[in-house]
Motif scaffolding. Structure first.
Motif, mmCIF file in Angstrom:
data_model
loop_
_atom_site.group_PDB
_atom_site.id
_atom_site.type_symbol
_atom_site.label_atom_id
_atom_site.label_comp_id
_atom_site.label_asym_id
_atom_site.label_seq_id
_atom_site.Cartn_x
_atom_site.Cartn_y
_atom_site.Cartn_z
ATOM 1 N N GLU A 131 20.746 8.570 79.423
ATOM 2 C CA GLU A 131 21.132 9.744 80.188
ATOM 3 C C GLU A 131 21.847 10.712 79.256
ATOM 4 O O GLU A 131 22.807 10.348 78.591
ATOM 5 N N ALA A 132 21.360 11.934 79.214
ATOM 6 C CA ALA A 132 21.990 12.981 78.407
ATOM 7 C C ALA A 132 22.171 14.190 79.310
ATOM 8 O O ALA A 132 21.246 14.977 79.508
ATOM 9 N N GLY A 133 23.362 14.325 79.872
ATOM 10 C CA GLY A 133 23.543 15.372 80.881
ATOM 11 C C GLY A 133 22.644 15.062 82.069
ATOM 12 O O GLY A 133 22.650 13.946 82.592
ATOM 13 N N ASP A 134 21.844 16.035 82.488
ATOM 14 C CA ASP A 134 20.912 15.791 83.592
ATOM 15 C C ASP A 134 19.517 15.430 83.094
ATOM 16 O O ASP A 134 18.548 15.454 83.860
ATOM 17 N N ILE A 135 19.418 15.096 81.807
ATOM 18 C CA ILE A 135 18.149 14.618 81.249
ATOM 19 C C ILE A 135 18.119 13.092 81.320
ATOM 20 O O ILE A 135 19.070 12.421 80.923
ATOM 21 N N HIS A 136 17.026 12.560 81.841
ATOM 22 C CA HIS A 136 16.825 11.112 81.917
ATOM 23 C C HIS A 136 15.649 10.747 81.023
ATOM 24 O O HIS A 136 14.545 11.278 81.185
ATOM 25 N N ILE A 137 15.887 9.830 80.078
ATOM 26 C CA ILE A 137 14.845 9.395 79.144
ATOM 27 C C ILE A 137 14.637 7.898 79.304
ATOM 28 O O ILE A 137 15.556 7.112 79.095
ATOM 29 N N ASP A 138 13.431 7.506 79.680
ATOM 30 C CA ASP A 138 13.081 6.090 79.766
ATOM 31 C C ASP A 138 12.295 5.749 78.508
ATOM 32 O O ASP A 138 11.133 6.137 78.362
ATOM 33 N N THR A 139 12.924 5.022 77.594
ATOM 34 C CA THR A 139 12.289 4.762 76.307
ATOM 35 C C THR A 139 11.160 3.738 76.409
ATOM 36 O O THR A 139 10.319 3.664 75.507
ATOM 37 N N ALA A 140 11.151 2.947 77.475
ATOM 38 C CA ALA A 140 10.081 1.972 77.644
ATOM 39 C C ALA A 140 8.778 2.652 78.057
ATOM 40 O O ALA A 140 7.719 2.404 77.495
ATOM 41 N N SER A 141 8.867 3.533 79.066
ATOM 42 C CA SER A 141 7.667 4.223 79.550
ATOM 43 C C SER A 141 7.446 5.563 78.862
ATOM 44 O O SER A 141 6.396 6.180 79.039
ATOM 45 N N ARG A 142 8.479 6.015 78.102
ATOM 46 C CA ARG A 142 8.445 7.318 77.421
ATOM 47 C C ARG A 142 8.302 8.461 78.434
ATOM 48 O O ARG A 142 7.678 9.477 78.163
ATOM 49 N N MET A 143 8.913 8.280 79.595
ATOM 50 C CA MET A 143 8.942 9.318 80.621
ATOM 51 C C MET A 143 10.275 10.053 80.537
ATOM 52 O O MET A 143 11.324 9.435 80.348
#
Length: 230
Positions: A131-143
């Motif tokens: 979680e970076a601010g309101d950015i959500h990064i799923d490194t497994a699915s790269r979504m």
């Protein structure tokens, strides 16, 4: 949130340490001295301390004792340049929980970090979401999404955003981005980082009141949250 590892090194953070840890899904933050690391631990949930100790004679080993006494709940992995018995024993006596000699195999570093985290009861996030601010990064699915909006990123745009997110609110130089994202050393005439930052800005910041991707004039770029923005 992925475990947070703090690399303590008075010199420039080396990709030799950072790259295998980031590839394993950890967040890695670089600090340079005792006061910086103690301040950072007081404000962030640090999972592990990675100390790059180059010279026993420089007095850097005293940092192990200070950190172990003040933060006994945080595992310490000391990276040393000599495999001399006395040097290794001294690190353990002062409070290091594990010691590795440089150079090393990246997979061995990943395994020993994972082992220390397991011993200290730090759970890995199976989804490895950041979680970076309101950015959500799923490194497994790269979504990736910002707020409710899904971001359609190319593979290299994803890698660049992930790098910035792992160094949230820190300045990332163009040279370091090239090394960590493009996996090669700095080439004076290339503007590939600037080009991809422009592409990323369109997708991440377009239509947003707060612009997260910032240009650090003369240095590089950063991903900023509102509370840390200048």
């Amino acid at each position: 949130m992925s475990p947070l590892i703090v690399l303590v090194d008075e010199n420039e953070a080396s990709a030799v340490f950072v790259r295998p840890l980031e590839q394993a899904g950890y967040q890695v933050v670089h600090v340079r001295n005792t006061s910086d690391v103690r301040s950072y631990i007081a404000q962030h949930p640090v999972s592990l301390l990675l100390l790059n100790i180059k010279d026993e004679q420089a007095g850097t080993q005293g940092l192990i004792r200070i950190l172990q006494q003040n933060h006994p709940h945080v595992p310490i992995l000391a990276m040393i340049s000599s495999d001399e018995e006395a040097h290794m024993v001294s690190c353990f006596e002062q409070g290091a929980h594990d010691v590795m000699v440089v150079p090393f195999y990246p997979r061995v570093l990943q395994a020993r970090v994972a082992n220390l985290l397991r011993i200290f009861g730090v759970e890995r996030d199976a989804k490895r979401a950041i979680e970076a601010g309101d950015i959500h990064i799923d490194t497994a699915s790269r979504m990736v999404s910002r707020g409710e909006r899904k971001l359609e990123l190319t593979p290299k745009e994803f890698d660049l955003l992930l790098h910035l997110a792992m160094h949230l609110n820190q300045v990332c130089s163009r040279q370091q981005i090239l090394k960590d994202v493009w996996k090669h050393d700095y080439i004076a005439d290339t503007n590939v980082v600037d080009v991809y930052i422009r592409h990323l800005r369109v997708k991440v910041d377009r239509g947003q009141k707060f612009k997260m991707i910032r240009t650090e004039r003369g240095i590089g770029y950063s991903l900023r949250t509102p509370t840390e923005a200048k």
